[in-house]
Design an enzyme around this catalytic site. Structure first.
Site, PDB file in Angstrom:
ATOM      1  N   TYR A 228      37.208  45.377  46.835  1.00 25.84           N
ATOM      2  CA  TYR A 228      37.314  44.241  45.914  1.00 25.84           C
ATOM      3  C   TYR A 228      37.999  44.684  44.624  1.00 25.84           C
ATOM      4  O   TYR A 228      38.886  43.983  44.102  1.00 25.84           O
ATOM      5  CB  TYR A 228      35.922  43.695  45.619  1.00 25.84           C
ATOM      6  CG  TYR A 228      35.899  42.442  44.772  1.00 25.84           C
ATOM      7  CD1 TYR A 228      36.163  41.199  45.340  1.00 25.84           C
ATOM      8  CD2 TYR A 228      35.602  42.493  43.410  1.00 25.84           C
ATOM      9  CE1 TYR A 228      36.130  40.040  44.564  1.00 25.84           C
ATOM     10  CE2 TYR A 228      35.570  41.347  42.634  1.00 25.84           C
ATOM     11  CZ  TYR A 228      35.838  40.126  43.219  1.00 25.84           C
ATOM     12  OH  TYR A 228      35.805  38.990  42.450  1.00 25.84           O
TER      13      TYR A 228
ATOM     14  N   SER B 288      39.449  39.389  38.137  1.00 31.84           N
ATOM     15  CA  SER B 288      38.029  39.695  37.940  1.00 31.84           C
ATOM     16  C   SER B 288      37.889  40.782  36.896  1.00 31.84           C
ATOM     17  O   SER B 288      38.851  41.497  36.572  1.00 31.84           O
ATOM     18  CB  SER B 288      37.426  40.169  39.269  1.00 31.84           C
ATOM     19  OG  SER B 288      36.175  40.792  39.079  1.00 31.84           O
TER      20      SER B 288
END
Length: 280
Positions: A165, A152
């Site tokens: 995350y 990501s």
């Protein structure tokens, strides 16, 4: 480039990025095994892909459960015999990991589900892939198998309100950049694609719409082009492909060494630990 005769295993393949990767591989002539927690969605997608012949299979799997991962992967091996590509794509978004309650009288256990799904689950899928690849002969291109992870933008940058995350995606990038440089010794490659923000099921439609209006939403085709570049004869490994909202993907270099002693030290550490990964 045709991928006819190739077989792929994809977690999270019923929707989002996994679905797009599966469709890309099918379009190139490969067969796919779709492992997803949404069994109905996986079966429906497989049925759609199988309209002109059996090219897709589906199974339910919670990537946070080792036994389910093992069972699904064994099914794929039973169906295909050989697996050429593995994509650990299934993941979840940030959730409240620790209640902010100054009035609480007791200590609570933090919720690390995001790490379980986005890091441990990925490592479990990779471990299954490696064990299978090591049993296979090399392809005509000289590879036993290839792994394509998904990280990501949070694997490069730090988002203060997404700590777990961000930690998971930084870890995926670090894992790929390190182990991915060793694996070619065994005829295996591993890379990761790190999109900015793709429209998936992780967030809400309203959020994605707002990004789209500002030109900040990354198109899926940019992501797929990065995955396509890793297929076939590509020997790229240990690299992270960032996919921005506009323009094409770019391989992002790892952080530079602070100085020559730091670089030499890391080289010595690599040599010292190399035996941990050598065939027994």
């Amino acid at each position: 480039m045709s991928e006819s005769g190739r077989n792929a295993y994809i977690t999270g393949g019923a929707s989002g990025i996994g679905r797009a990767v599966a469709q890309m591989l099918i379009d190139k002539g490969a067969k796919v095994f779709i492992a997803d927690c949404d069994l109905k969605g996986a079966e429906a997608f497989a049925a759609e892909l199988n309209k002109n012949g059996r090219v897709a299979f589906a199974s339910q799997v919670d990537v946070m459960d080792w036994e389910q991962q093992l069972s699904a992967f064994k099914q794929a091996v039973d169906e295909f015999g050989r697996i050429d590509y593995v994509y650990p794509i299934a993941g979840i978004g940030e959730r409240a990991w620790l209640p902010n309650d100054p009035k609480a009288k007791e200590f609570v256990k933090p919720d690390l589900t995001v790490l379980d799904a986005d890091l441990t689950g990925v490592l479990w899928t990779v471990s299954l892939a490696l064990q299978q690849f090591r049993r296979q002969e090399k392809s005509k291109h000289g590879f036993r198998g290839k792994i394509g992870c998904v990280a990501s933008v949070c694997g490069f940058y730090c988002v203060p309100s997404l700590p777990i995350y961000t930690a998971a995606k930084h870890a995926v990038n670090g894992f790929v950049r390190s182990y991915g440089k060793y694996l070619p010794e065994e005829g295996i490659t591993m890379n990761a694609v790190s999109p900015n923000v793709i429209r998936t099921n992780i967030s809400t439609g309203a959020f994605y719409d707002s990004l789209d209006e500002q030109g900040l939403l990354t198109p899926m085709d940019g992501l797929i082009k990065a995955f396509e570049s890793m297929l076939g004869s590509s020997d790229v490994s240990g690299e992270i492909f960032e996919v921005p909202p506009k323009g094409s993907y770019k391989i992002r270099a790892a952080p530079e060494y602070l100085d020559e002693p730091s670089e030499r030290l890391c080289q010595l550490l690599e040599r010292r630990s190399h035996h941990l990964h050598e065939p027994k």
